[in-house]
Write a protein that holds these residues in place. Structure first.
Motif, PDB file in Angstrom:
ATOM      1  N   LEU A  18       1.201  -1.162  -0.236  1.00 61.41           N
ATOM      2  CA  LEU A  18      -0.221  -0.018  -0.118  1.00 61.41           C
ATOM      3  C   LEU A  18       1.079   1.499  -0.086  1.00 61.41           C
ATOM      4  O   LEU A  18       0.557   2.541  -0.975  1.00 61.41           O
ATOM      5  N   GLY A  19       1.922   1.241   1.455  1.00 63.39           N
ATOM      6  CA  GLY A  19       3.434   2.114   0.457  1.00 63.39           C
ATOM      7  C   GLY A  19       3.622   3.216  -0.525  1.00 63.39           C
ATOM      8  O   GLY A  19       3.565   3.773  -1.348  1.00 63.39           O
ATOM      9  N   VAL A  20       3.410   1.656  -1.476  1.00 61.67           N
ATOM     10  CA  VAL A  20       4.097   1.705  -3.080  1.00 61.67           C
ATOM     11  C   VAL A  20       3.081   2.580  -3.890  1.00 61.67           C
ATOM     12  O   VAL A  20       3.705   3.006  -4.255  1.00 61.67           O
ATOM     13  N   LEU A  21       2.339   1.699  -3.620  1.00 65.34           N
ATOM     14  CA  LEU A  21       1.303   2.172  -4.256  1.00 65.34           C
ATOM     15  C   LEU A  21       0.312   3.704  -4.046  1.00 65.34           C
ATOM     16  O   LEU A  21       0.232   4.809  -4.885  1.00 65.34           O
ATOM     17  N   ALA A  22       0.551   4.099  -2.671  1.00 66.32           N
ATOM     18  CA  ALA A  22       0.375   5.342  -2.599  1.00 66.32           C
ATOM     19  C   ALA A  22       1.217   6.617  -2.723  1.00 66.32           C
ATOM     20  O   ALA A  22       1.067   7.903  -3.151  1.00 66.32           O
ATOM     21  N   GLY A  23       2.516   5.690  -2.600  1.00 64.19           N
ATOM     22  CA  GLY A  23       4.002   6.649  -3.065  1.00 64.19           C
ATOM     23  C   GLY A  23       3.481   7.155  -4.766  1.00 64.19           C
ATOM     24  O   GLY A  23       3.946   8.065  -5.666  1.00 64.19           O
ATOM     25  N   ILE A  24       3.110   6.063  -5.669  1.00 66.22           N
ATOM     26  CA  ILE A  24       3.249   6.255  -6.937  1.00 66.22           C
ATOM     27  C   ILE A  24       1.699   7.220  -7.269  1.00 66.22           C
ATOM     28  O   ILE A  24       1.762   7.751  -8.352  1.00 66.22           O
ATOM     29  N   GLY A  26       0.691   9.793  -5.408  1.00 70.74           N
ATOM     30  CA  GLY A  26       1.541  11.011  -6.057  1.00 70.74           C
ATOM     31  C   GLY A  26       1.260  11.605  -3.870  1.00 70.74           C
ATOM     32  O   GLY A  26       1.929  12.313  -3.353  1.00 70.74           O
ATOM     33  N   PHE A  27       0.844  10.468  -2.545  1.00 72.09           N
ATOM     34  CA  PHE A  27       0.673  10.654  -1.700  1.00 72.09           C
ATOM     35  C   PHE A  27       1.903   9.900  -0.814  1.00 72.09           C
ATOM     36  O   PHE A  27       2.117   8.814  -0.101  1.00 72.09           O
ATOM     37  N   VAL A  28       3.417  10.234  -1.217  1.00 76.68           N
ATOM     38  CA  VAL A  28       4.876  10.362  -1.166  1.00 76.68           C
ATOM     39  C   VAL A  28       5.266  10.265   0.746  1.00 76.68           C
ATOM     40  O   VAL A  28       5.860   9.676   1.171  1.00 76.68           O
ATOM     41  N   ARG A  29       4.205  11.079   1.364  1.00 70.78           N
ATOM     42  CA  ARG A  29       4.728  10.792   3.077  1.00 70.78           C
ATOM     43  C   ARG A  29       4.276   9.703   3.515  1.00 70.78           C
ATOM     44  O   ARG A  29       4.293   8.859   4.296  1.00 70.78           O
ATOM     45  N   THR A  30       3.298   9.337   3.607  1.00 66.53           N
ATOM     46  CA  THR A  30       1.751   8.506   3.271  1.00 66.53           C
ATOM     47  C   THR A  30       3.018   7.134   3.044  1.00 66.53           C
ATOM     48  O   THR A  30       2.547   6.445   3.780  1.00 66.53           O
ATOM     49  N   GLY A  31       3.438   6.996   1.817  1.00 62.34           N
ATOM     50  CA  GLY A  31       3.771   6.098   1.706  1.00 62.34           C
ATOM     51  C   GLY A  31       4.583   5.647   1.877  1.00 62.34           C
ATOM     52  O   GLY A  31       5.271   4.348   2.639  1.00 62.34           O
ATOM     53  N   ALA A  32       5.979   6.657   2.625  1.00 59.74           N
ATOM     54  CA  ALA A  32       7.139   6.355   2.678  1.00 59.74           C
ATOM     55  C   ALA A  32       6.795   5.823   4.177  1.00 59.74           C
ATOM     56  O   ALA A  32       7.126   4.889   5.141  1.00 59.74           O
ATOM     57  N   LEU A  33       5.405   6.112   5.073  1.00 60.42           N
ATOM     58  CA  LEU A  33       5.859   5.783   6.068  1.00 60.42           C
ATOM     59  C   LEU A  33       5.282   4.282   6.408  1.00 60.42           C
ATOM     60  O   LEU A  33       5.534   3.868   7.367  1.00 60.42           O
ATOM     61  N   LEU A  34       4.077   4.060   5.355  1.00 52.69           N
ATOM     62  CA  LEU A  34       3.509   2.793   5.507  1.00 52.69           C
ATOM     63  C   LEU A  34       4.497   1.956   5.062  1.00 52.69           C
ATOM     64  O   LEU A  34       4.769   0.439   5.519  1.00 52.69           O
ATOM     65  N   ILE A  35       5.440   2.423   4.108  1.00 52.28           N
ATOM     66  CA  ILE A  35       7.017   1.455   4.126  1.00 52.28           C
ATOM     67  C   ILE A  35       7.987   1.076   4.798  1.00 52.28           C
ATOM     68  O   ILE A  35       8.225   0.310   5.399  1.00 52.28           O
ATOM     69  N   ALA A  68      10.418  10.531   6.201  1.00 47.48           N
ATOM     70  CA  ALA A  68       8.587  10.833   5.922  1.00 47.48           C
ATOM     71  C   ALA A  68       8.243  12.062   6.877  1.00 47.48           C
ATOM     72  O   ALA A  68       7.641  13.413   5.870  1.00 47.48           O
ATOM     73  N   ILE A  69       8.477  12.012   7.791  1.00 46.69           N
ATOM     74  CA  ILE A  69       8.213  12.989   8.568  1.00 46.69           C
ATOM     75  C   ILE A  69       9.238  14.745   7.937  1.00 46.69           C
ATOM     76  O   ILE A  69       8.242  15.824   8.399  1.00 46.69           O
ATOM     77  N   ALA A  70       9.968  14.594   7.771  1.00 45.88           N
ATOM     78  CA  ALA A  70      11.068  16.138   6.910  1.00 45.88           C
ATOM     79  C   ALA A  70      10.461  16.377   5.522  1.00 45.88           C
ATOM     80  O   ALA A  70      10.554  17.688   5.525  1.00 45.88           O
ATOM     81  N   LEU A  71       9.988  15.376   5.417  1.00 53.65           N
ATOM     82  CA  LEU A  71       9.067  15.983   3.875  1.00 53.65           C
ATOM     83  C   LEU A  71       8.171  17.013   4.053  1.00 53.65           C
ATOM     84  O   LEU A  71       7.301  17.123   4.741  1.00 53.65           O
ATOM     85  N   PRO A  72       8.208  17.786   3.412  1.00 56.33           N
ATOM     86  CA  PRO A  72       7.364  19.018   3.367  1.00 56.33           C
ATOM     87  C   PRO A  72       5.506  18.874   2.675  1.00 56.33           C
ATOM     88  O   PRO A  72       5.838  18.075   2.697  1.00 56.33           O
ATOM     89  N   LYS A  73       5.107  19.673   2.942  1.00 58.49           N
ATOM     90  CA  LYS A  73       3.389  19.547   2.864  1.00 58.49           C
ATOM     91  C   LYS A  73       3.241  19.799   1.490  1.00 58.49           C
ATOM     92  O   LYS A  73       4.310  20.870   0.772  1.00 58.49           O
ATOM     93  N   GLY A  74       1.996  18.786   0.861  1.00 57.65           N
ATOM     94  CA  GLY A  74       1.977  18.713  -0.107  1.00 57.65           C
ATOM     95  C   GLY A  74       1.222  20.593  -0.335  1.00 57.65           C
ATOM     96  O   GLY A  74       0.630  21.440   0.462  1.00 57.65           O
ATOM     97  N   LEU A  75       0.293  20.787  -2.172  1.00 60.70           N
ATOM     98  CA  LEU A  75       0.421  22.146  -2.115  1.00 60.70           C
ATOM     99  C   LEU A  75      -1.129  22.277  -1.580  1.00 60.70           C
ATOM    100  O   LEU A  75      -2.225  21.567  -0.800  1.00 60.70           O
TER     101      LEU A  75
END
Length: 75
Positions: A18-24, A26-35, A68-75
């Motif tokens: 699910l983390g890989v799919l979320a990253g694909i 566009g939800f990179v922060r959530t994907g990185a946390l799940l991974i 993942a925590i250090a990533l900036p928030k999206g638009l």
């Protein structure tokens, strides 16, 4: 240390998928946390292995969580 069951390992693999799919998607922060969570569980399940097999995946999971925590928030 408590043993990690097959159900918990299956949940870890699902979280990684699910983390890989979320990253694909566009939800990179959530994907990185799940991974990182899934990788951490799998690393803890390998606790009886040698040192490198034990600590390297756990270190990667912790670093990915911090990234993942250090990533900036999206638009």
């Amino acid at each position: 240390m408590r043993a990690i069951t097959g159900l918990q390992l299956r949940a870890a693999y699902i979280a990684i998928s699910l983390g890989v799919l979320a990253g694909i998607a566009g939800f990179v922060r959530t994907g990185a946390l799940l991974i990182s969570a899934g990788t951490g569980v799998i690393a803890l399940s390998q606790w009886d292995k040698r040192r490198i097999e034990r600590y390297l995946p756990l270190a990667i999971a912790i670093i990915l969580f911090g990234l993942a925590i250090a990533l900036p928030k999206g638009l």
